[in-house]
Enzyme design. Structure first.
Site, short mmCIF file in Angstrom:
data_model
loop_
_atom_site.label_atom_id
_atom_site.label_comp_id
_atom_site.label_asym_id
_atom_site.label_seq_id
_atom_site.Cartn_x
_atom_site.Cartn_y
_atom_site.Cartn_z
N HIS A 99 35.96 54.60 49.41
CA HIS A 99 35.05 53.48 49.21
C HIS A 99 34.36 53.12 50.52
O HIS A 99 34.82 52.25 51.25
CB HIS A 99 35.83 52.28 48.67
CG HIS A 99 36.52 52.55 47.37
ND1 HIS A 99 37.72 53.21 47.30
CD2 HIS A 99 36.17 52.26 46.09
CE1 HIS A 99 38.10 53.32 46.03
NE2 HIS A 99 37.19 52.76 45.27
N ASN A 104 28.37 40.77 47.60
CA ASN A 104 27.39 41.86 47.73
C ASN A 104 26.62 42.16 46.45
O ASN A 104 25.81 43.10 46.41
CB ASN A 104 28.05 43.12 48.30
CG ASN A 104 29.09 43.70 47.37
OD1 ASN A 104 29.06 43.48 46.15
ND2 ASN A 104 30.04 44.44 47.92
N HIS A 108 29.83 52.29 46.30
CA HIS A 108 31.13 51.62 46.15
C HIS A 108 32.31 52.58 46.24
O HIS A 108 33.16 52.42 47.10
CB HIS A 108 31.19 50.86 44.82
CG HIS A 108 32.57 50.38 44.50
ND1 HIS A 108 33.13 49.27 45.06
CD2 HIS A 108 33.53 50.91 43.69
CE1 HIS A 108 34.36 49.12 44.62
NE2 HIS A 108 34.63 50.10 43.78
N GLU A 158 51.90 31.61 36.20
CA GLU A 158 52.95 32.58 36.50
C GLU A 158 52.47 33.65 37.47
O GLU A 158 53.23 34.12 38.32
CB GLU A 158 53.44 33.26 35.21
CG GLU A 158 53.99 32.31 34.16
CD GLU A 158 52.90 31.68 33.30
OE1 GLU A 158 51.72 32.07 33.42
OE2 GLU A 158 53.24 30.78 32.50
N HIS A 177 57.62 33.83 21.91
CA HIS A 177 58.36 33.45 23.11
C HIS A 177 59.63 34.28 23.33
O HIS A 177 60.34 34.05 24.31
CB HIS A 177 58.71 31.95 23.07
CG HIS A 177 57.53 31.08 23.38
ND1 HIS A 177 56.37 31.13 22.64
CD2 HIS A 177 57.31 30.15 24.36
CE1 HIS A 177 55.49 30.27 23.14
NE2 HIS A 177 56.03 29.67 24.19
#
Lengths: 671, 671
Positions: free
Chosen positions: B29, B188, B263, B412, B474
């Site tokens: 990159h 960018n 990129h 979380e 759950h």
């Protein structure tokens, strides 16, 4: 009874039913239904276009209870407005076999549009529903004939808005200007740990403005204000709307109002009595529904019947005037694949150099493009890598919803939930791609697809160390096993271009659960279709790709995806040495498990104990197939950054290693 | 050479090194390092307080390259400023065995503060680092004696900001007013699919304002502007800062500047030449570092040495003046646990009624509170359910960082990454809790902990259908296996209160990887510590909890966590029938796998083929232990909403079922 009293009684019926059901179960979440009863009442009686007696009416408004823990709010409304949900079911809240589980479950309870509970999922799923609506509306509607024209409403909580997926989905919905998405935010200032001041002090309204949403803040107990706010939200066509409703959790409860204690526990017998008294109700009555309240709510049945019938009439005219479009619309509504959809699917000739399965997938998609006009693709900003784009199709963008390709941005989680939302909405077949490593970013949404048993299609490319130089952060190791462990999810890892074709066939024909297609970055050989088995056998989960000359192998090589080529190479070496071997390609374990024993024993004869699995990932689950004498060649450690062939070599995922293991095994087993 | 030319040459050296390294690897990159070279140059030469020759200097500024794909930017800077990273290593970019993998890896390359690449992770990890700094600063600093006083800087990309975790972490950092967190946003306008207009049109600055951040927007190639912006960001004490730097990806490349093509691919030999020419460099020189540039960057060595030595002097004075605090500080820096930290850990007497392991965990924590003063807990808004709060400890909040408990909110993912950031920062031992089901929301951060091999502690309660009425949304099913499949992560599921004590001991003593503690909601019996084995054997991963009277079992029952009680019940029934059985508790598979063969064969004698596993989750991995003749009693489908005992009954996870299987097995095996 004056309208205002009837309204109040109707709202309080939601409160008392919710309290009673939670109290009877001795557990659950009473606070949210009590707090949002006013707003939900307004939405359900003054806005929501639905038909309780035809809950799958296609042009109904969708309602998503993202704050799924408040399930009694939804169950109360479904019961009251005349859905197929009895008062007895409410009394069975959270009990084995009931239609009223702790959190709403799609497919179990009529009127539940998606499974919710894991926070943020409903929020993002609703975005997919609104996108599907916008797409179908633009595609099918004609001046004066709107056959698709409905809202997607939702109730979302603090918890929903704290979860990252809400950011991704809100940013996407704002970008796409999904004006018919309207969310009521239950701004009650309370989460489980206490007041939201403890951890959640962002300016939610300013944040949603930044996403390009239309925003309002109101008193959520002021029903007039709720009505006006929803009216205003509807009047804004080019922005999704969020209405922050300041509410009080446990509204009506003298001692638990505005308290975390009202969130996730029954109020207690005494407090239920006190609350009923406080609301002017008879504390000795349980699950009490005043006659006039039931009658009032059930006006929804008549209204729904009328809306539905108007729509049907309008559709009938549409069918007359726009024959071709109507035929397509009817087909799309049927949920069936078009006649002959799978003819012309590519058949790839045997080819040692071959191609990457992601590229084969791209070729399949370019054929499907014309065969399945309601196939909608997308990628989480990895389009050129995932090969998910169907060449020449228009792209979906704000105000241009008739496209068939969605740029989801770097938002794997929201993309996955949106795919679920589109699938749940119906009328489209949705798939989306990302790197397999990023399936981890979206697991909660994959799980929703699995729980809902809906055929969402997830395309995961760059499926192993075979991706090479990007290195350990991008190389899936544990992911195949982690995905295989999920119930209902079919994990399909094709071994070559032809298996890729059949992997797509499987995913598209599947009706009762999601499919994850696991594809390579690197080139793979394309195999001869043998007499023993061919790529079409992918549907059986596993098959003999290459057998011992006499059909009586001394060793079985089990493999999936790119490592099948290593198994094939090892097979050749073993054959050269005179060791009869069999190569079994196992693209989908769950499909193989579903075969009868005779087929399974044919592929994996119990007598042949010398078995070697070859897969560039965690070995955890392979022992089921290779037994205690087997050798699992895989990776129970992270990958490396290097050209991929060197990584395979360096970690010993090679034909030489397989042959070595075969030698040891056949010795051991023949002893 | 005038300063301005030297600066330009220095910036362009980053560009050319990055181009050359990517070109040599033929992949990588280049665009991001070329675009952010100016801003990074300013940060690293004018602000970053670090000591290249002492990369672990405790009070260094932390620098996180959240956009990890731009790794050549970081490698260039590490090489140039004098870290132990040679030019030859840069030439080995992305090659097997190099210190310069595709994405930065903590522990492999000096100066890399965390592993990045999966987007959003670095962003959220940095928040944890800043939190650790704020905590230690408030705890240890004295007027005129700041022994902890550094910034946490980062470079973040569009992709980072699209990921949901950036929202969670930014909202948390804004709430906590972490003023010493300063991020440069590489604005960018380009992502992989093309211009960010395709999918990402939110108002980022307004969004961060809504989170309570200090925001600025500048031209990222205007180095003066960058300098002023960082100065201003430093002057704001009570808000984290984001500086949106408008940059051009592939800056300097005549044909790929501002293009997605810059990129993720090498520019190509020709374009590299053209770019060098464009920058005024000799296109025939590769990996060229002008003498004066190297000298200029290496001023960092002298500066670093001085800062480090000033800090050491200041610390020496602190040791004189604040003896007690200094002793604690030195201890905390050592990374060791305090002497006698594990004495007084609870030993629970055998008790048939017992307690939930989450409650036992809470009791352990309340002892550790006093024994390990730098233990910092928290929960993602499930404090009362996770039992993670150490009673009486102060809570961390904005401006009150000396607390020892963090309310992470329903975040979380950000919590998990922040725990990693705190652990990486050092000086604190961090744990955080949520429901086990929500480990799915945070897997990418768990994986970063595993990749970094750092001892982050994840507390997961409500670990199975045993949580009861909340139902399938759950109830973890696939999660145990999905977590076990992850390399380096120790998944520890204690069977009772005493195993819970030892589970914590293990997690706290572990140095080279994260631990997930898997705890029940429901009560479990506490077992007698038998002659054969006791909870202390948890450290061996598996042990004989209850053996056949003669030590010669006909059947082995393998189990973990809550299902051990079912195994024990079955053992009793089998014993009553005269069938000698053994119960093996297997709290941590990876620890058991690490034992020598003699111990493993002692616990699971190869001759005893009749084996039954009992675990309320996916059976996928159990065949490794039970072999092909074994019976896996588990759940390969989702759970149900009901009182938990009914669910166990309904799904056949019962002692009766185990006994039945044992009958069948002993028949089969004895045939």
């Amino acid at each position: 009874m004056p309208q205002s009293s009837l309204e109040q009684l109707s709202v309080d019926t939601i409160r008392t039913l919710s309290m009673d059901a939670v109290q009877k179960a001795t557990c659950g979440h009473p606070g949210m239904p009590m707090g949002m009863a006013d707003a939900a009442y307004v939405l359900w009686t003054k806005f929501l276009r639905h038909d309780p007696k035809d809950p799958k009416w296609f042009d109904r408004d969708r309602f998503v209870l993202s704050a799924g823990h408040g399930s009694m709010l939804l169950y109360s409304l479904l019961f009251l407005t005349g859905y197929n949900l009895s008062l007895d079911e409410l009394k069975q809240f959270r009990q084995w076999g009931s239609k009223t589980p702790g959190h709403p479950e799609y497919g179990l309870t009529e009127g539940v549009e998606t499974t919710t509970g894991p926070l943020g999922q409903g929020f993002a799923t609703g975005v997919g529903m609104a996108l599907a609506e916008a797409h179908l509306a633009e595609h099918f509607n004609q001046p004066d004939h709107k056959v698709v024209d409905h809202y997607t409403y939702g109730i979302v909580s603090d918890g929903d808005l704290m979860e990252g997926i809400s950011h991704e989905a809100a940013s996407l919905a704002g970008h796409l200007k999904l004006g018919k998405l309207i969310y009521l935010y239950d701004n009650n200032h309370i989460s489980i740990d206490g007041n939201t001041q403890l951890s959640f002090t962002e300016d939610v309204i300013a944040r949603f403005k930044a996403y390009g949403w239309h925003t309002q803040s109101i008193d959520g107990h002021d029903r007039k204000a709720v009505e006006e706010a929803i009216n205003e939200a509807q009047s804004v066509y080019d922005k999704p709307s969020i209405i922050a409703c300041r509410t009080h959790i446990g509204y009506g409860s003298p001692n638990k109002h505005d308290s975390a204690a009202a969130h996730g526990s029954a109020l207690g017998e005494d407090e239920v009595r006190l609350t009923k008294k406080n609301l002017g109700w008879d504390p000795d009555k349980h699950f009490y529904v005043p006659e006039e309240v039931k009658k009032h709510y059930e006006e929804a049945i008549q209204r729904g019947r009328e809306w539905n019938s108007e729509w049907k009439q309008s559709l009938a005219v549409y069918r007359d005037v726009y024959k071709e479009e109507a035929a397509e619309f009817d087909h799309v509504l049927s949920g069936k694949l078009p006649e002959g959809w799978d003819k012309d699917l590519p058949v790839f000739p045997a080819d040692a150099k071959g191609s990457a399965t992601r590229k084969a997938s791209g070729k399949v998609l370019n054929v499907l493009r014309d065969r399945i006009p309601n196939l909608i693709g997308g990628s989480a900003d990895l389009t050129p890598s995932n090969n998910t784009y169907m060449e020449g199709t228009a792209e979906v963008d704000a105000g241009k919803y008739d496209g068939r390709y969605v740029h989801y941005g770097v938002r794997e989680h929201a993309m996955s939930a949106a795919l679920n939302g589109m699938t749940l909405h119906g009328g489209v077949i949705a798939y989306g791609g990302t790197f397999m490593i990023f399936s981890d970013y979206a697991r909660p949404s994959l799980r929703i697809a699995a729980l809902c048993e809906i055929p969402t299609i997830f395309v995961y490319t760059h499926d192993s160390i075979g991706l090479g130089e990007d290195g350990p952060t991008h190389q899936p190791i544990e992911h195949l096993m982690a995905l295989r462990a999920m119930p209902h999810l079919h994990v399909v890892r094709p071994a070559d271009a032809n298996e890729t074709t059949f992997a797509w066939k499987h995913a598209l024909q599947r009706k009762n659960g999601p499919t994850a297609l696991i594809l390579t970055r690197q080139n793979l050989p394309v195999y001869e279709q043998t007499a023993n088995g061919a790529a079409a056998d992918l549907e059986k989960g596993a098959y003999i790709l290459q057998d011992a000359p006499n059909g009586d192998p001394k060793v079985i090589l089990l493999s999936t995806g790119s490592e099948v080529s290593i198994a094939m190479e090892a097979w050749q070496k073993l054959s050269d040495e005179g060791i009869p071997a069999r190569v079994v390609s196992m693209p989908c374990w769950k499909l193989f498990e579903a075969q009868d024993k005779s087929y399974r024993d044919k592929v994996l004869p119990p007598a042949v104990k010398a078995r070697i699995s070859i897969e560039a990932g965690a070995t955890l689950g392979w022992y089921k197939w290779i037994g205690e004498n087997g050798v699992a060649i895989g990776l129970d450690h992270f990958g490396a950054s290097a050209p991929y062939k060197e990584i395979y070599e360096g970690f010993g995922i090679t034909a030489e290693h397989v042959v070595e293991a075969a030698h040891q095994l056949t010795e051991v087993v023949s002893k």
